[in-house]
Design a protein around this motif. Structure first.
Motif, PDB file in Angstrom:
ATOM      1  N   HIS A   1       0.866  -1.162   0.000  1.00  0.00           N
ATOM      2  CA  HIS A   1       0.000   0.000   0.000  1.00  0.00           C
ATOM      3  C   HIS A   1       0.905   1.216   0.000  1.00  0.00           C
ATOM      4  CE1 HIS A   1       1.081  -0.965   4.168  1.00  0.00           C
ATOM      5  NE2 HIS A   1       1.161   0.329   4.320  1.00  0.00           N
ATOM      6  N   TYR A   2       0.433   2.400  -0.407  1.00  0.00           N
ATOM      7  CA  TYR A   2       1.224   3.614  -0.213  1.00  0.00           C
ATOM      8  C   TYR A   2       1.285   3.902   1.280  1.00  0.00           C
ATOM      9  CZ  TYR A   2       1.021   4.244  -5.232  1.00  0.00           C
ATOM     10  OH  TYR A   2       1.164   4.057  -6.589  1.00  0.00           O
ATOM     11  N   ASN A   3       2.461   4.286   1.737  1.00  0.00           N
ATOM     12  CA  ASN A   3       2.700   4.344   3.176  1.00  0.00           C
ATOM     13  C   ASN A   3       2.737   5.755   3.734  1.00  0.00           C
ATOM     14  OD1 ASN A   3       3.172   2.674   5.520  1.00  0.00           O
ATOM     15  ND2 ASN A   3       5.221   3.591   5.606  1.00  0.00           N
ATOM     16  N   SER A   4       2.630   6.761   2.866  1.00  0.00           N
ATOM     17  CA  SER A   4       2.702   8.128   3.376  1.00  0.00           C
ATOM     18  C   SER A   4       2.150   9.102   2.350  1.00  0.00           C
ATOM     19  CB  SER A   4       4.146   8.511   3.709  1.00  0.00           C
ATOM     20  OG  SER A   4       4.923   8.612   2.520  1.00  0.00           O
ATOM     21  N   GLN A   5       1.854  10.283   2.820  1.00  0.00           N
ATOM     22  CA  GLN A   5       1.436  11.391   1.970  1.00  0.00           C
ATOM     23  C   GLN A   5       2.528  11.721   0.968  1.00  0.00           C
ATOM     24  OE1 GLN A   5      -0.316  14.628   4.139  1.00  0.00           O
ATOM     25  NE2 GLN A   5       0.521  16.182   2.766  1.00  0.00           N
ATOM     26  N   GLN A   6       3.759  11.731   1.416  1.00  0.00           N
ATOM     27  CA  GLN A   6       4.873  12.065   0.533  1.00  0.00           C
ATOM     28  C   GLN A   6       5.002  11.059  -0.607  1.00  0.00           C
ATOM     29  OE1 GLN A   6       8.644  12.367   2.545  1.00  0.00           O
ATOM     30  NE2 GLN A   6       9.804  12.653   0.655  1.00  0.00           N
ATOM     31  N   GLU A   7       4.845   9.770  -0.298  1.00  0.00           N
ATOM     32  CA  GLU A   7       4.976   8.744  -1.328  1.00  0.00           C
ATOM     33  C   GLU A   7       3.887   8.896  -2.391  1.00  0.00           C
ATOM     34  OE1 GLU A   7       5.337   3.859  -1.759  1.00  0.00           O
ATOM     35  OE2 GLU A   7       4.593   4.742   0.107  1.00  0.00           O
ATOM     36  N   ILE A   8       2.687   9.211  -1.987  1.00  0.00           N
ATOM     37  CA  ILE A   8       1.599   9.391  -2.952  1.00  0.00           C
ATOM     38  C   ILE A   8       1.883  10.565  -3.871  1.00  0.00           C
ATOM     39  CG2 ILE A   8      -0.817  10.097  -3.148  1.00  0.00           C
ATOM     40  CD1 ILE A   8      -1.416   8.345  -0.731  1.00  0.00           C
ATOM     41  N   LEU A   9       2.292  11.679  -3.304  1.00  0.00           N
ATOM     42  CA  LEU A   9       2.555  12.862  -4.119  1.00  0.00           C
ATOM     43  C   LEU A   9       3.762  12.651  -5.035  1.00  0.00           C
ATOM     44  CD1 LEU A   9       1.855  15.666  -1.491  1.00  0.00           C
ATOM     45  CD2 LEU A   9       0.414  14.987  -3.426  1.00  0.00           C
ATOM     46  N   GLU A  10       4.764  11.968  -4.562  1.00  0.00           N
ATOM     47  CA  GLU A  10       5.925  11.691  -5.409  1.00  0.00           C
ATOM     48  C   GLU A  10       5.549  10.774  -6.563  1.00  0.00           C
ATOM     49  OE1 GLU A  10       8.797  10.093  -2.736  1.00  0.00           O
ATOM     50  OE2 GLU A  10       9.518  12.064  -2.059  1.00  0.00           O
ATOM     51  N   THR A  11       4.675   9.810  -6.309  1.00  0.00           N
ATOM     52  CA  THR A  11       4.217   8.912  -7.370  1.00  0.00           C
ATOM     53  C   THR A  11       3.422   9.684  -8.416  1.00  0.00           C
ATOM     54  OG1 THR A  11       4.132   7.052  -5.823  1.00  0.00           O
ATOM     55  CG2 THR A  11       2.874   6.846  -7.864  1.00  0.00           C
ATOM     56  N   ALA A  12       2.536  10.565  -7.962  1.00  0.00           N
ATOM     57  CA  ALA A  12       1.755  11.383  -8.897  1.00  0.00           C
ATOM     58  C   ALA A  12       2.677  12.231  -9.759  1.00  0.00           C
ATOM     59  CB  ALA A  12       0.788  12.261  -8.115  1.00  0.00           C
ATOM     60  N   ALA A  13       3.669  12.834  -9.137  1.00  0.00           N
ATOM     61  CA  ALA A  13       4.593  13.696  -9.877  1.00  0.00           C
ATOM     62  C   ALA A  13       5.374  12.905 -10.924  1.00  0.00           C
ATOM     63  CB  ALA A  13       5.552  14.369  -8.901  1.00  0.00           C
ATOM     64  N   GLU A  14       5.738  11.673 -10.584  1.00  0.00           N
ATOM     65  CA  GLU A  14       6.510  10.860 -11.524  1.00  0.00           C
ATOM     66  C   GLU A  14       5.681  10.487 -12.748  1.00  0.00           C
ATOM     67  OE1 GLU A  14      10.083   9.220 -12.798  1.00  0.00           O
ATOM     68  OE2 GLU A  14       9.666  10.486 -11.051  1.00  0.00           O
ATOM     69  N   PHE A  15       4.415  10.146 -12.549  1.00  0.00           N
ATOM     70  CA  PHE A  15       3.545   9.862 -13.693  1.00  0.00           C
ATOM     71  C   PHE A  15       3.453  11.068 -14.617  1.00  0.00           C
ATOM     72  CE2 PHE A  15       1.961   6.085 -11.506  1.00  0.00           C
ATOM     73  CZ  PHE A  15       1.677   5.237 -12.568  1.00  0.00           C
ATOM     74  N   ARG A  16       3.236  12.224 -14.061  1.00  0.00           N
ATOM     75  CA  ARG A  16       3.101  13.414 -14.900  1.00  0.00           C
ATOM     76  C   ARG A  16       4.424  13.780 -15.573  1.00  0.00           C
ATOM     77  NH1 ARG A  16      -1.478  12.344 -15.653  1.00  0.00           N
ATOM     78  NH2 ARG A  16      -3.214  13.143 -14.421  1.00  0.00           N
ATOM     79  N   LYS A  17       5.527  13.616 -14.860  1.00  0.00           N
ATOM     80  CA  LYS A  17       6.839  13.910 -15.426  1.00  0.00           C
ATOM     81  C   LYS A  17       7.112  13.032 -16.647  1.00  0.00           C
ATOM     82  CE  LYS A  17      11.760  13.487 -14.268  1.00  0.00           C
ATOM     83  NZ  LYS A  17      12.728  13.091 -13.198  1.00  0.00           N
ATOM     84  N   ARG A  18       6.738  11.773 -16.561  1.00  0.00           N
ATOM     85  CA  ARG A  18       6.990  10.824 -17.643  1.00  0.00           C
ATOM     86  C   ARG A  18       5.896  10.844 -18.707  1.00  0.00           C
ATOM     87  NH1 ARG A  18      10.501   6.303 -16.430  1.00  0.00           N
ATOM     88  NH2 ARG A  18      11.555   6.610 -14.434  1.00  0.00           N
TER      89      ARG A  18
END
Length: 973
Positions: free
Chosen positions: A437-454
């Protein structure tokens, strides 16, 4: 003499068909005893609104009275009971709605012995002596009949509630027509003829008691208790056969136990009369000296024999861990499944009387709680065409018979009874990223940013369980240390990344959690698990709330609303809704842990827990936020789930090729049961431990499995990646230049190119009771080869999906259904190459592509690649496939509101006439004037054998036209 029955209207002047069921107790009957003749048979029925109720002269097995009532011209509601006190509240699955008048006729046949009820679409004859019912279409062709002997039975059951019976109903499938539906079984079955199912909700198995047939009939079994479908003979453990050990001695198999496979000399053997470690309680019978762990192994060897006449025997293997089975020196199983959620695998063996057949089973437990069991029974004879339902608890035999021209019309009848499927929010048709599961607020936001970056298209990110403090399950509150500002997090997902957010909500409370005492004191919790002090896998005592209790449901919603919904959550993941209080326990123990329920004994509505919770969330969110579309993902479902915006996924399946292959049949069966939104964990949820440390070879194997599964998942109604480690984001599975990454990104982009098509199918699901994921029997019922296929499906009318489910495969044998008329062509989606229908071909399936074919007559709209769902583009490609007439209705609306229910949408109907080569585009209809409703540029590509154009081709359009909302007529050739 004829009994009298007058139906009084309620104060609002409406009589509902549910209410009418309960008024039958007002009827009185009398009829002559002695010889049965036409004269004394005529007076035995009483006419009621839309139907009759009548006694049976030679009733047996408890069914003294029948009630038949038309719900519509093509749906007949049938009930049987020892008395006329038919239940007022007959099912949680069906809607209480006004009973509209249906014109029907009553007449006598065969000298008065048969009573005929006839509407404009459906007929039923009742034998007034035996009560046997036969169902016919409007032209008098027999569709279905109850068996002539022991068609039905009602036996009183002691469940702590008076007036309940164990109920059985049997039919003859006289046409031997294929049968589909009953939910999402995990046995690989699509055609249910001759199959057996234990219809009880549990992790990975979801059942809805709707059976549909290409023979123009359907049966909706109106019962929510545990139900058995199929032959009455039950599966038994192997001791029901003659067993011989590896030395030929009768009485048992040789079982060799190895606690540590690195020290095989320390093994020991004993003779065993069964392989029966089916449930958690059964493992207590394992030898004390055997230590079950990841290094242990058990080998059963010997022979089996049957003294019965020559027959095919069905076997069911249930297991957790690694297992291999050989029967008659042939390997019939080689599987892995996570220990805590066992799987089942069916296989068969034809056995001659007293002949010995070799058997060998090698079981390697995958941890300290694994399972292995084999049961068998003699298969139903090939000519056995019976349909049989047996439910553990019901106040009456209760079912609906439906008729229609095709399976779609049968599903439409089912939704008339249980509710329409609302249009999901548009973003829900895009790509979802999840993991455990996502384990933190930071991990979720970093994942979202990576999708958009790519620039990987995505619409939804999912928070699975354990976002709360470790000991506070049930609080519905984020752990502030890991999620310091969840409202800000969700706002950032919305505003910065154009993403939506779904969250997991369990009906589970830890003892000592924030709201536990309140729910306990109000008797809103199932208390037995707490009384037994049983801990879950996290080490805490827990239980579930009673979803059937409206006060408990409202209180639970209030907690969720205040602590989660108020922060901006977009959708609900309602997990473990079987309910899964404890894994892998017997049915009896599950019901003990659910006692008591608000609706009575747990047997009564056991299969409907998820439905009760879906209804609460749907109705309460619509009250709290009336114009925001509800979306629910749930692990269990039954009749009516679609009405509450519920999509169902296939549970915690394993990440193996075999499991992926079975998901095709699971999705087909589930979708053909009338609930249109289905999903699976793309990639498989549970993962073998070997994949936690990826060598180059294991990495390549993992990438191929994930890639092929992602290709398949692109064409499921809900496109959602989820599972345990390794991480499931495509950029963690493979690097940017690798084939796996390239393929997954291609199919993700293709999903968004297809969004005009997919969202239009979603609209057809609401407006026309359509089904997105379609077994081939739905569209090619006239083609017997197509109706037998369980590893391919249509995704809407335009796309034949052929998933690749074998490691290393670069081709796949594909059957292209024959058209109803003419030769007909199929076209490769990617390059436009054509193939004749009615034949099997070897289709190319390179690593990066999965075979997808398009039938002649298709109009396929495609838009541009977008990073998330957007309003309909003002420039669309229309691919028109020559060889047959076709039509398509393009749909758009605001995307997230319920304004479409009031006509705020736009529809553009298109028609292609193959003989003339004309394309007719109708004037736009509907009141929608929002984004995307303006003029359109259509780039039209006419695809033919002479002009093979694929969606990946760079060929110029055949014609370009500007559409201003008024009708157009275009000559394409």
């Amino acid at each position: 003499m004829r009994g009298n029955l007058s139906l009084k209207k309620k104060k609002n002047g409406k009589l509902t068909w549910k209410t009418a069921l309960g008024l039958m107790a007002m009827a009185t009957f009398s009829y002559c005893s002695g010889q049965v003749t036409a004269q004394n048979l005529h007076p035995t029925y009483t006419k009621i609104q839309n139907g009759i109720i009548l006694p049976i002269h030679q009733a047996n097995n408890g069914a003294q009275f029948l009630k038949l009532q038309f719900v519509s011209p093509d749906i007949l509601h049938v009930m049987a009971k020892p008395d006329t006190n038919f239940a007022l509240h007959n099912s949680i699955m069906t809607l209480s709605q006004p009973l509209k008048p249906v014109e029907f006729q009553i007449s006598h046949q065969k000298g008065g012995r048969l009573l005929l009820l006839k509407s404009t679409q459906l007929q039923a004859t009742v034998d007034l002596v035996t009560g046997q019912i036969r169902y016919l279409d409007k032209d008098g062709k027999t569709l279905l009949e109850e068996t002539s002997k022991d068609a039905r039975s009602l036996d009183p059951v002691a469940i702590g509630e008076p007036g309940y019976y164990s109920v059985v109903q049997q039919f003859n499938n006289l046409q031997n027509a294929p049968l589909y539906g009953l939910g999402g079984n995990q046995l690989g079955y699509t055609d249910m003829r001759g199959k057996d199912l234990e219809m009880i909700q549990y992790n990975s198995n979801v059942f809805n008691p709707l059976l549909v047939s290409t023979g123009h009939f359907g049966i909706f079994w109106n019962n929510t208790s545990i139900t058995y479908y199929g032959h009455p003979e039950q599966f038994r453990f192997l001791e029901s056969l003659q067993l011989f050990d590896k030395n030929g001695k009768a009485g048992g198999l040789t079982a060799t136990y190895i606690s540590d496979s690195s020290r095989p000399r320390e093994s020991f053997s004993r003779r065993e009369s069964s392989i029966g470690y089916q449930f958690a309680k059964d493992t207590a019978a394992l030898p004390e000296a055997f230590v079950m762990n990841t290094k242990s192994k058990v080998i059963w060897e010997g022979q089996i024999s049957s003294s019965e006449p020559k027959a095919v025997h069905d076997f069911i293997l249930k297991f957790g861990g690694y297992i291999k089975v050989w029967l008659d020196n042939k390997q019939v199983a080689d599987w892995w499944r996570q220990a805590w959620n066992p799987a089942e695998v069916p296989f068969q063996l034809e056995m001659e009387p007293d002949k010995k057949y070799n058997i060998k089973v090698v079981w390697s437990p995958d941890g300290a709680a694994s399972f292995a069991a084999i049961r068998q029974k003699k298969a139903a004879h090939d000519t056995d065409r019976q349909i049989r339902f047996h439910s553990e608890a019901g106040k009456q035999i209760d079912y609906f018979v439906l008729t229609g021209q095709n399976i779609d019309s049968l599903i439409s009848g089912y939704r008339l009874l249980t509710g329409r499927a609302p249009l999901m929010p548009k973003w829900a048709y895009g790509f979802w990223q999840s993991k455990e599961h996502y384990n933190s607020q930071q991990e979720i936001l970093e994942t979202a940013a990576e999708f958009r970056k790519r620039q990987i298209p995505i619409d939804n990110i999912v928070q699975d369980w354990y976002y709360w403090k470790k000991d506070d399950w049930g609080s519905q509150r984020f752990d502030a240390d890991r999620y310091p500002d969840p409202a800000k997090m969700i706002s950032e997902l919305h505003q910065t990344y154009n993403l939506h957010f779904m969250i997991s909500v369990w009906p589970k409370f830890y003892q000592g959690s924030r709201y536990f005492k309140t729910f306990w004191d109000h008797n809103w919790l199932y208390k037995q698990n707490v009384n037994e002090n049983r801990q879950d896998w996290m080490g805490y005592v827990s239980t579930f709330y009673d979803a059937f209790n409206p006060e408990a449901g409202k209180a639970f919603w209030d907690i969720v609303r205040d602590n989660i919904y108020s922060k901006g959550v977009d959708a609900w993941w309602l997990d473990a809704t079987e309910p899964d209080i404890v894994d892998n326990i017997t049915n009896e123990r599950r019901m003990e842990l659910m006692t008591p329920t608000y609706s009575g004994a747990p047997q009564i509505n056991f299969n409907a827990f998820a439905l009760a919770q879906d209804k609460t969330f749907y109705t309460e969110q619509r009250k709290a936020d009336p114009n925001k579309r509800v979306f629910i993902l749930t692990r269990s479902a039954t009749g009516g789930a679609q009405h509450y915006a519920a999509s169902t996924w296939s549970g915690d399946i394993g990440a193996t090729w075999q499991e992926m292959h079975r998901q095709i049949a699971t999705g087909i069966s589930f979708s053909m049961t009338g609930i249109p939104y289905w999903s699976m964990d793309i990639g498989g949820f549970a993962v073998e431990s070997k994949y936690q440390h990826l060598t180059p070879a294991l990495k390549a194997a993992w990438q191929e499995l994930q890639t092929r599964w992602f290709q398949f998942g692109t064409f499921s109604p809900i496109f959602r990646s989820h599972g345990q480690a390794p991480a499931r984001e495509m950029f963690h599975t493979a690097s940017k230049g690798e084939p796996a990454y390239q393929s997954m990104r291609y199919y993700d982009q293709l999903r968004y190119r297809l969004m005009p098509y997919i969202y239009s199918l979603g609209a057809a699901t609401y407006f026309k009771d359509y089904t997105l994921m379609r077994g081939l029997a739905m569209d090619f019922s006239y083609d017997p080869t197509a109706t037998e296929i369980s590893d391919a499906f249509m995704f809407g009318p335009a796309l034949l999906i052929e998933p690749v489910t074998t490691a290393g495969a670069t081709t796949k044998k594909v059957y292209l259904p024959k058209p109803e008329k003419g030769a007909g062509n199929w076209y490769c989606l990617y390059d436009g190459k054509s193939f004749k229908g009615g034949q099997s071909i070897t289709a190319e399936a390179p690593y990066e592509r999965m075979p997808v074919f398009v039938p002649a007559g298709t109009i396929l709209p495609l838009g541009p690649v977008t990073q998330h769902t957007t309003p309909l583009s003002d420039s669309l490609d229309l691919y028109i496939y020559q060889g047959s007439d076709g039509h398509f209705t393009l749909y758009q609306d605001q995307g997230t509101t319920y304004d479409y229910e009031k006509g705020d949408f736009q529809k553009i109907a298109m028609h292609y006439e193959d003989q003339s080569g004309r394309l007719l585009i109708d004037s736009a209809t509907g009141s929608y004037t929002g984004p995307g409703s303006g003029p359109k540029t259509f780039l039209i590509h006419l695809v033919s054998p002479q002009n093979p154009v694929g969606i990946d081709s760079k060929s110029p359009a055949t014609k370009v036209v500007r559409y201003q909302g008024q009708a157009l007529e275009l000559q394409l050739r």
